[in-house]
Design a protein around this motif. Sequence first.
Motif, PDB file in Angstrom:
ATOM      1  N   LEU A  53       0.820  -1.207   0.000  1.00  0.00           N
ATOM      2  CA  LEU A  53       0.000   0.000   0.000  1.00  0.00           C
ATOM      3  C   LEU A  53       0.856   1.260   0.000  1.00  0.00           C
ATOM      4  O   LEU A  53       0.578   2.217  -0.740  1.00  0.00           O
ATOM      5  CB  LEU A  53      -0.942  -0.014   1.209  1.00  0.00           C
ATOM      6  N   ARG A  54       1.918   1.279   0.802  1.00  0.00           N
ATOM      7  CA  ARG A  54       2.740   2.483   0.892  1.00  0.00           C
ATOM      8  C   ARG A  54       3.493   2.768  -0.417  1.00  0.00           C
ATOM      9  O   ARG A  54       3.580   3.921  -0.852  1.00  0.00           O
ATOM     10  CB  ARG A  54       3.720   2.370   2.059  1.00  0.00           C
ATOM     11  N   SER A  55       4.048   1.751  -1.033  1.00  0.00           N
ATOM     12  CA  SER A  55       4.757   2.001  -2.292  1.00  0.00           C
ATOM     13  C   SER A  55       3.787   2.418  -3.385  1.00  0.00           C
ATOM     14  O   SER A  55       4.122   3.220  -4.262  1.00  0.00           O
ATOM     15  CB  SER A  55       5.555   0.767  -2.714  1.00  0.00           C
ATOM     16  N   THR A  56       2.574   1.882  -3.334  1.00  0.00           N
ATOM     17  CA  THR A  56       1.552   2.281  -4.299  1.00  0.00           C
ATOM     18  C   THR A  56       1.181   3.744  -4.117  1.00  0.00           C
ATOM     19  O   THR A  56       1.052   4.492  -5.095  1.00  0.00           O
ATOM     20  CB  THR A  56       0.314   1.389  -4.153  1.00  0.00           C
ATOM     21  N   VAL A  57       1.013   4.169  -2.875  1.00  0.00           N
ATOM     22  CA  VAL A  57       0.676   5.573  -2.607  1.00  0.00           C
ATOM     23  C   VAL A  57       1.759   6.497  -3.147  1.00  0.00           C
ATOM     24  O   VAL A  57       1.465   7.531  -3.765  1.00  0.00           O
ATOM     25  CB  VAL A  57       0.463   5.813  -1.098  1.00  0.00           C
ATOM     26  N   ARG A  58       3.019   6.144  -2.946  1.00  0.00           N
ATOM     27  CA  ARG A  58       4.105   6.994  -3.446  1.00  0.00           C
ATOM     28  C   ARG A  58       4.049   7.130  -4.961  1.00  0.00           C
ATOM     29  O   ARG A  58       4.323   8.212  -5.509  1.00  0.00           O
ATOM     30  CB  ARG A  58       5.452   6.430  -2.995  1.00  0.00           C
ATOM     31  N   GLN A  59       3.684   6.065  -5.647  1.00  0.00           N
ATOM     32  CA  GLN A  59       3.568   6.143  -7.100  1.00  0.00           C
ATOM     33  C   GLN A  59       2.326   6.927  -7.525  1.00  0.00           C
ATOM     34  O   GLN A  59       2.357   7.679  -8.504  1.00  0.00           O
ATOM     35  CB  GLN A  59       3.571   4.734  -7.681  1.00  0.00           C
ATOM     36  N   LEU A  60       1.226   6.765  -6.787  1.00  0.00           N
ATOM     37  CA  LEU A  60       0.038   7.567  -7.076  1.00  0.00           C
ATOM     38  C   LEU A  60       0.346   9.056  -6.965  1.00  0.00           C
ATOM     39  O   LEU A  60      -0.132   9.871  -7.761  1.00  0.00           O
ATOM     40  CB  LEU A  60      -1.092   7.202  -6.115  1.00  0.00           C
ATOM     41  N   GLN A  61       1.136   9.417  -5.981  1.00  0.00           N
ATOM     42  CA  GLN A  61       1.453  10.830  -5.761  1.00  0.00           C
ATOM     43  C   GLN A  61       2.249  11.423  -6.915  1.00  0.00           C
ATOM     44  O   GLN A  61       1.959  12.545  -7.360  1.00  0.00           O
ATOM     45  CB  GLN A  61       2.220  10.982  -4.436  1.00  0.00           C
ATOM     46  N   VAL A  62       3.235  10.695  -7.428  1.00  0.00           N
ATOM     47  CA  VAL A  62       4.042  11.267  -8.516  1.00  0.00           C
ATOM     48  C   VAL A  62       3.291  11.220  -9.839  1.00  0.00           C
ATOM     49  O   VAL A  62       3.402  12.138 -10.658  1.00  0.00           O
ATOM     50  CB  VAL A  62       5.425  10.580  -8.634  1.00  0.00           C
ATOM     51  N   ILE A  63       2.494  10.178 -10.053  1.00  0.00           N
ATOM     52  CA  ILE A  63       1.713  10.109 -11.294  1.00  0.00           C
ATOM     53  C   ILE A  63       0.696  11.240 -11.339  1.00  0.00           C
ATOM     54  O   ILE A  63       0.419  11.811 -12.404  1.00  0.00           O
ATOM     55  CB  ILE A  63       1.029   8.730 -11.419  1.00  0.00           C
ATOM     56  N   ALA A  64       0.128  11.596 -10.184  1.00  0.00           N
ATOM     57  CA  ALA A  64      -0.887  12.651 -10.119  1.00  0.00           C
ATOM     58  C   ALA A  64      -0.341  14.007 -10.556  1.00  0.00           C
ATOM     59  O   ALA A  64      -1.116  14.889 -10.949  1.00  0.00           O
ATOM     60  CB  ALA A  64      -1.448  12.748  -8.707  1.00  0.00           C
ATOM     61  N   SER A  65       0.979  14.182 -10.523  1.00  0.00           N
ATOM     62  CA  SER A  65       1.564  15.463 -10.917  1.00  0.00           C
ATOM     63  C   SER A  65       1.731  15.581 -12.427  1.00  0.00           C
ATOM     64  O   SER A  65       2.113  16.649 -12.926  1.00  0.00           O
ATOM     65  CB  SER A  65       2.933  15.646 -10.242  1.00  0.00           C
ATOM     66  N   ARG A  66       1.438  14.508 -13.148  1.00  0.00           N
ATOM     67  CA  ARG A  66       1.563  14.504 -14.606  1.00  0.00           C
ATOM     68  C   ARG A  66       0.187  14.263 -15.236  1.00  0.00           C
ATOM     69  O   ARG A  66      -0.835  14.263 -14.545  1.00  0.00           O
ATOM     70  CB  ARG A  66       2.551  13.414 -15.034  1.00  0.00           C
ATOM     71  N   ASN A  67       0.168  14.034 -16.541  1.00  0.00           N
ATOM     72  CA  ASN A  67      -1.099  13.884 -17.250  1.00  0.00           C
ATOM     73  C   ASN A  67      -1.592  12.451 -17.343  1.00  0.00           C
ATOM     74  O   ASN A  67      -2.711  12.210 -17.776  1.00  0.00           O
ATOM     75  CB  ASN A  67      -0.983  14.460 -18.667  1.00  0.00           C
ATOM     76  N   ALA A  68      -0.774  11.490 -16.947  1.00  0.00           N
ATOM     77  CA  ALA A  68      -1.199  10.086 -17.016  1.00  0.00           C
ATOM     78  C   ALA A  68      -2.138   9.764 -15.853  1.00  0.00           C
ATOM     79  O   ALA A  68      -2.111  10.414 -14.806  1.00  0.00           O
ATOM     80  CB  ALA A  68       0.016   9.169 -16.985  1.00  0.00           C
ATOM     81  N   HIS A  69      -2.952   8.740 -16.053  1.00  0.00           N
ATOM     82  CA  HIS A  69      -3.896   8.293 -15.015  1.00  0.00           C
ATOM     83  C   HIS A  69      -3.414   6.966 -14.438  1.00  0.00           C
ATOM     84  O   HIS A  69      -2.985   6.071 -15.175  1.00  0.00           O
ATOM     85  CB  HIS A  69      -5.290   8.116 -15.614  1.00  0.00           C
ATOM     86  N   ALA A  70      -3.476   6.840 -13.135  1.00  0.00           N
ATOM     87  CA  ALA A  70      -3.027   5.617 -12.462  1.00  0.00           C
ATOM     88  C   ALA A  70      -4.181   4.630 -12.320  1.00  0.00           C
ATOM     89  O   ALA A  70      -5.255   4.981 -11.819  1.00  0.00           O
ATOM     90  CB  ALA A  70      -2.465   5.945 -11.087  1.00  0.00           C
ATOM     91  N   VAL A  71      -3.937   3.405 -12.762  1.00  0.00           N
ATOM     92  CA  VAL A  71      -4.826   2.277 -12.496  1.00  0.00           C
ATOM     93  C   VAL A  71      -4.063   1.349 -11.556  1.00  0.00           C
ATOM     94  O   VAL A  71      -2.886   1.068 -11.795  1.00  0.00           O
ATOM     95  CB  VAL A  71      -5.207   1.539 -13.790  1.00  0.00           C
ATOM     96  N   VAL A  72      -4.708   0.887 -10.507  1.00  0.00           N
ATOM     97  CA  VAL A  72      -4.035   0.040  -9.520  1.00  0.00           C
ATOM     98  C   VAL A  72      -4.606  -1.379  -9.589  1.00  0.00           C
ATOM     99  O   VAL A  72      -5.829  -1.556  -9.604  1.00  0.00           O
ATOM    100  CB  VAL A  72      -4.206   0.602  -8.093  1.00  0.00           C
ATOM    101  N   ARG A  73      -3.707  -2.351  -9.631  1.00  0.00           N
ATOM    102  CA  ARG A  73      -4.138  -3.746  -9.558  1.00  0.00           C
ATOM    103  C   ARG A  73      -3.719  -4.325  -8.213  1.00  0.00           C
ATOM    104  O   ARG A  73      -2.542  -4.570  -7.974  1.00  0.00           O
ATOM    105  CB  ARG A  73      -3.538  -4.592 -10.685  1.00  0.00           C
ATOM    106  N   PRO A  74      -4.681  -4.550  -7.312  1.00  0.00           N
ATOM    107  CA  PRO A  74      -4.353  -5.203  -6.048  1.00  0.00           C
ATOM    108  C   PRO A  74      -4.051  -6.679  -6.285  1.00  0.00           C
ATOM    109  O   PRO A  74      -4.382  -7.225  -7.351  1.00  0.00           O
ATOM    110  CB  PRO A  74      -5.617  -5.019  -5.207  1.00  0.00           C
ATOM    111  N   PRO A  75      -3.429  -7.348  -5.326  1.00  0.00           N
ATOM    112  CA  PRO A  75      -3.119  -8.761  -5.521  1.00  0.00           C
ATOM    113  C   PRO A  75      -4.347  -9.652  -5.579  1.00  0.00           C
ATOM    114  O   PRO A  75      -4.307 -10.734  -6.170  1.00  0.00           O
ATOM    115  CB  PRO A  75      -2.238  -9.112  -4.319  1.00  0.00           C
ATOM    116  N   ILE A  76      -5.442  -9.193  -4.968  1.00  0.00           N
ATOM    117  CA  ILE A  76      -6.662  -9.992  -4.908  1.00  0.00           C
ATOM    118  C   ILE A  76      -7.828  -9.044  -4.638  1.00  0.00           C
ATOM    119  O   ILE A  76      -7.648  -7.959  -4.082  1.00  0.00           O
ATOM    120  CB  ILE A  76      -6.545 -11.061  -3.784  1.00  0.00           C
ATOM    121  N   GLY A  77      -9.010  -9.444  -5.044  1.00  0.00           N
ATOM    122  CA  GLY A  77     -10.167  -8.576  -4.907  1.00  0.00           C
ATOM    123  C   GLY A  77     -10.879  -8.691  -3.580  1.00  0.00           C
ATOM    124  O   GLY A  77     -12.094  -8.906  -3.543  1.00  0.00           O
ATOM    125  N   GLU A  78     -10.162  -8.518  -2.488  1.00  0.00           N
ATOM    126  CA  GLU A  78     -10.765  -8.570  -1.161  1.00  0.00           C
ATOM    127  C   GLU A  78     -11.298  -7.192  -0.773  1.00  0.00           C
ATOM    128  O   GLU A  78     -10.632  -6.171  -0.987  1.00  0.00           O
ATOM    129  CB  GLU A  78      -9.738  -9.029  -0.128  1.00  0.00           C
TER     130      GLU A  78
END
Length: 262
Positions: A53-78
């Motif tokens: 979760l923490r590494s994903t958040v760090r990537q969400l933060q930097v992607i949000a500063s650009r024009n690309a959109h972040a899609v997240v794939r969790p390991p399982i749909g819980e």
Amino acid sequence: MPAPRNPFKHAIARGELQLGCWLGLADPYIAEISAGAGFDWLLVDGEHAPNDLRSTVRQLQVIASRNAHAVVRPPIGETWLIKQYLDAGAQSLLIPMVESAAQARALVDAVTYPPHGVRGVGSALARASDFAAIPDYLTTASDEICLLVQVENRKGLAALDEILAVDGIDGVFIGPSDLAADLGHIGRADAPEVKDAVRDALTRIVSAGKAAGILTLDASFQAECRNIGASFIATDIDVSLFARNMREGAARARDRLSGLGA
């Protein structure tokens, strides 16, 4: 003030092409470079990459500063894990290994607040609501969340029509690698039987009015999938790009310099 608009969700709903790249290196520097490269969306992978979760958040933060959109794939749909990713600010989720309409309905519930779903209400603590700076987040969040389900085996294909009938599913992504393995062609996503199954699935998805997605590094098959109507197509993987170019760089240097000098 409503929840932030999800441009990716609205684009694929209109059938507009959204080009993507898989991020498996699990590093914000790589994510930032990738977000400025010109892709419409980037998949932050928590299933087959060393993301939490923490590494994903760090990537969400930097992607949000650009024009690309972040899609997240969790390991399982819980449900509990989906709740954490949504509160962390992910607006688009790709859930792996969806095999039934019942599973798809449970995923819709997981991304939806009560009384229509079961998403936990904790937006005051959440990055998603800008830490309660978005006053209408709770009443508008569902409109901007994009739920993508991944169908990647024979069981999922058999249930595809029922999955497509579930309200709240924005798109269906076909996973060719796992599908190839389940069809008896492990490591051969280019096998004719696999490609035929992918073509058929994409056609059914588009015919049902849902967005269709695929990851393939095969340029000709990318074009074929687009012609069928796939709207979100991942064409590259950061791990593959980096590894290939590192190996080629080392090989070129060795060829160029071997035998020179004292």
